[in-house]
Scaffold this motif. Structure first.
Motif, short mmCIF file in Angstrom:
data_model
loop_
_atom_site.label_atom_id
_atom_site.label_comp_id
_atom_site.label_asym_id
_atom_site.label_seq_id
_atom_site.Cartn_x
_atom_site.Cartn_y
_atom_site.Cartn_z
N TYR A 189 84.56 -18.30 -21.63
CA TYR A 189 83.75 -16.67 -21.83
C TYR A 189 84.15 -15.82 -20.51
CZ TYR A 189 81.43 -18.56 -26.02
OH TYR A 189 81.54 -18.28 -27.56
N ASN A 190 84.68 -16.20 -19.61
CA ASN A 190 84.54 -16.03 -17.57
C ASN A 190 85.96 -15.20 -17.84
OD1 ASN A 190 82.85 -17.38 -16.80
ND2 ASN A 190 84.45 -19.16 -16.03
N ASN A 191 86.74 -14.58 -18.78
CA ASN A 191 87.72 -13.62 -18.67
C ASN A 191 86.98 -12.38 -19.16
OD1 ASN A 191 87.58 -14.37 -20.92
ND2 ASN A 191 89.77 -13.97 -21.99
N MET A 192 85.62 -12.33 -19.87
CA MET A 192 84.90 -11.10 -20.26
C MET A 192 84.52 -10.55 -19.57
SD MET A 192 83.86 -12.90 -24.03
CE MET A 192 84.97 -11.29 -24.53
N PRO A 193 84.00 -9.03 -18.86
CA PRO A 193 83.28 -9.02 -18.46
C PRO A 193 81.73 -9.53 -18.92
CG PRO A 193 83.87 -7.47 -19.83
CD PRO A 193 84.52 -8.21 -20.31
N GLU A 200 81.39 2.32 -18.88
CA GLU A 200 81.65 2.36 -17.83
C GLU A 200 83.45 3.24 -18.93
OE1 GLU A 200 81.75 0.13 -15.24
OE2 GLU A 200 80.33 -0.04 -14.34
N ARG A 201 83.70 2.65 -19.87
CA ARG A 201 84.79 3.24 -20.22
C ARG A 201 84.52 4.56 -21.72
NH1 ARG A 201 89.08 -0.61 -20.82
NH2 ARG A 201 88.37 -2.21 -19.99
N LYS A 202 83.14 4.80 -21.22
CA LYS A 202 82.86 6.25 -21.74
C LYS A 202 83.16 5.77 -23.45
CE LYS A 202 83.55 8.79 -17.63
NZ LYS A 202 81.73 8.79 -18.08
N PHE A 203 83.11 4.82 -24.22
CA PHE A 203 82.89 4.21 -25.91
C PHE A 203 82.59 4.91 -26.29
CE2 PHE A 203 82.71 1.49 -29.05
CZ PHE A 203 83.77 1.04 -29.73
N TYR A 204 81.16 4.98 -25.53
CA TYR A 204 80.34 5.23 -27.15
C TYR A 204 80.07 6.72 -26.56
CZ TYR A 204 78.45 0.69 -27.44
OH TYR A 204 78.64 -0.89 -27.36
N ASP A 205 80.51 8.21 -25.41
CA ASP A 205 80.52 9.16 -25.43
C ASP A 205 81.01 9.61 -26.65
OD1 ASP A 205 79.48 8.60 -22.75
OD2 ASP A 205 81.08 9.61 -21.36
N GLU A 248 87.85 -1.55 -35.72
CA GLU A 248 86.47 -1.36 -35.68
C GLU A 248 85.83 -2.09 -34.19
OE1 GLU A 248 85.16 -3.97 -39.30
OE2 GLU A 248 86.39 -2.63 -40.71
N GLY A 249 85.30 -1.58 -33.68
CA GLY A 249 85.05 -1.86 -32.31
C GLY A 249 86.05 -1.45 -31.25
N PHE A 250 85.59 -2.34 -30.18
CA PHE A 250 86.81 -1.26 -29.46
C PHE A 250 87.73 -2.30 -29.44
CE2 PHE A 250 87.62 -2.48 -24.95
CZ PHE A 250 87.83 -1.70 -24.14
N ILE A 251 88.59 -1.38 -29.01
CA ILE A 251 90.19 -2.25 -28.41
C ILE A 251 90.28 -2.18 -27.67
CG2 ILE A 251 92.79 -1.76 -29.79
CD1 ILE A 251 90.60 -2.30 -32.27
N ASP A 252 90.82 -3.07 -26.57
CA ASP A 252 91.06 -3.54 -24.87
C ASP A 252 93.16 -3.13 -25.01
OD1 ASP A 252 91.87 -4.47 -22.75
OD2 ASP A 252 90.99 -5.78 -22.93
N PRO A 253 93.12 -2.02 -24.29
CA PRO A 253 93.99 -1.14 -24.16
C PRO A 253 95.24 -1.96 -23.52
CG PRO A 253 92.04 -0.50 -22.58
CD PRO A 253 91.32 -0.85 -23.48
N THR A 274 95.26 -5.56 -23.95
CA THR A 274 95.53 -6.12 -25.10
C THR A 274 95.73 -6.18 -27.05
OG1 THR A 274 93.17 -6.89 -25.88
CG2 THR A 274 94.23 -8.51 -24.18
N GLY A 275 95.85 -4.80 -26.22
CA GLY A 275 95.64 -4.19 -27.75
C GLY A 275 94.49 -4.99 -29.57
N LYS A 276 94.48 -5.50 -29.14
CA LYS A 276 93.59 -6.19 -29.88
C LYS A 276 91.54 -5.78 -29.75
CE LYS A 276 96.38 -10.57 -29.98
NZ LYS A 276 96.07 -11.65 -30.20
N SER A 277 91.39 -6.28 -31.03
CA SER A 277 89.75 -5.38 -30.42
C SER A 277 88.71 -6.86 -30.13
CB SER A 277 89.08 -5.63 -32.80
OG SER A 277 89.13 -7.24 -33.15
N ARG A 278 87.71 -6.43 -28.71
CA ARG A 278 86.82 -7.57 -28.48
C ARG A 278 85.58 -7.81 -29.45
NH1 ARG A 278 84.44 -5.00 -23.37
NH2 ARG A 278 86.22 -5.34 -22.49
N THR A 279 86.12 -9.62 -29.26
CA THR A 279 84.34 -9.55 -29.05
C THR A 279 83.73 -10.22 -28.78
OG1 THR A 279 85.69 -11.55 -30.84
CG2 THR A 279 86.02 -9.86 -32.23
#
Length: 150
Positions: free
Chosen positions: A13-17, A63-68, A90-95, A97-102
């Protein structure tokens, strides 16, 4: 105030925020079907000592204003729910990687020195365990997660 972080987050999990401490964030959402209020600001205190992966993920999304501007989907006497983006994703798509972050399920049990990752307390047979961040406390924030079917 704190000399070092009290435990190591698993390497996978170290590569995650990560949030290794506490943070206060403001999240602005829209109130639908209420002519008196258009926007609502939630001020949220996040506890990265007990949930560094979950808290770090949430800080990153704020910080990315995903919820704003996202609408509240449910508000009743029990819960206020938002976070479902418009469109097919569904959820946040990481720009990058183009994949959803889980993120993994992350639970800190009272008395433990580090969180448990990826398993429920029931799966571990810890039926009477008390969590440091109880879900049933007033003002608690939680994130939906994909349920594994066995």
């Amino acid at each position: 105030m704190v000399d070092g972080f009290p435990y190591e987050v698993p390497e996978e999990y170290n590569n995650m925020p990560l949030l290794k401490g506490r943070a206060t964030v403001d999240m602005t959402v829209k109130i639908k079907d209420n002519p008196n209020v258009e926007d609502c600001v939630f001020r949220i205190v996040l506890d990265g000592y007990n949930a560094p992966v979950t808290s770090g993920n949430f800080v990153d999304l704020v910080e990315r204003k995903f919820y704003d501007g996202m609408e509240i989907q449910r508000a009743d006497g029990f819960v206020v729910q938002t976070g479902d983006p418009e469109g097919p994703a569904e959820g946040f798509i990481d720009p990058s990687t183009g994949k959803s972050r889980t993120i993994p399920l992350e639970i800190m049990v009272d008395g433990d020195k580090a969180p448990i990752y990826g398993e429920t307390l029931e799966e571990l047979g810890l039926y009477k365990a008390q969590t440091k961040l109880p879900f049933n406390a007033f003002g608690t924030m939680a994130m939906a997660r994909e349920v594994r079917l066995t």
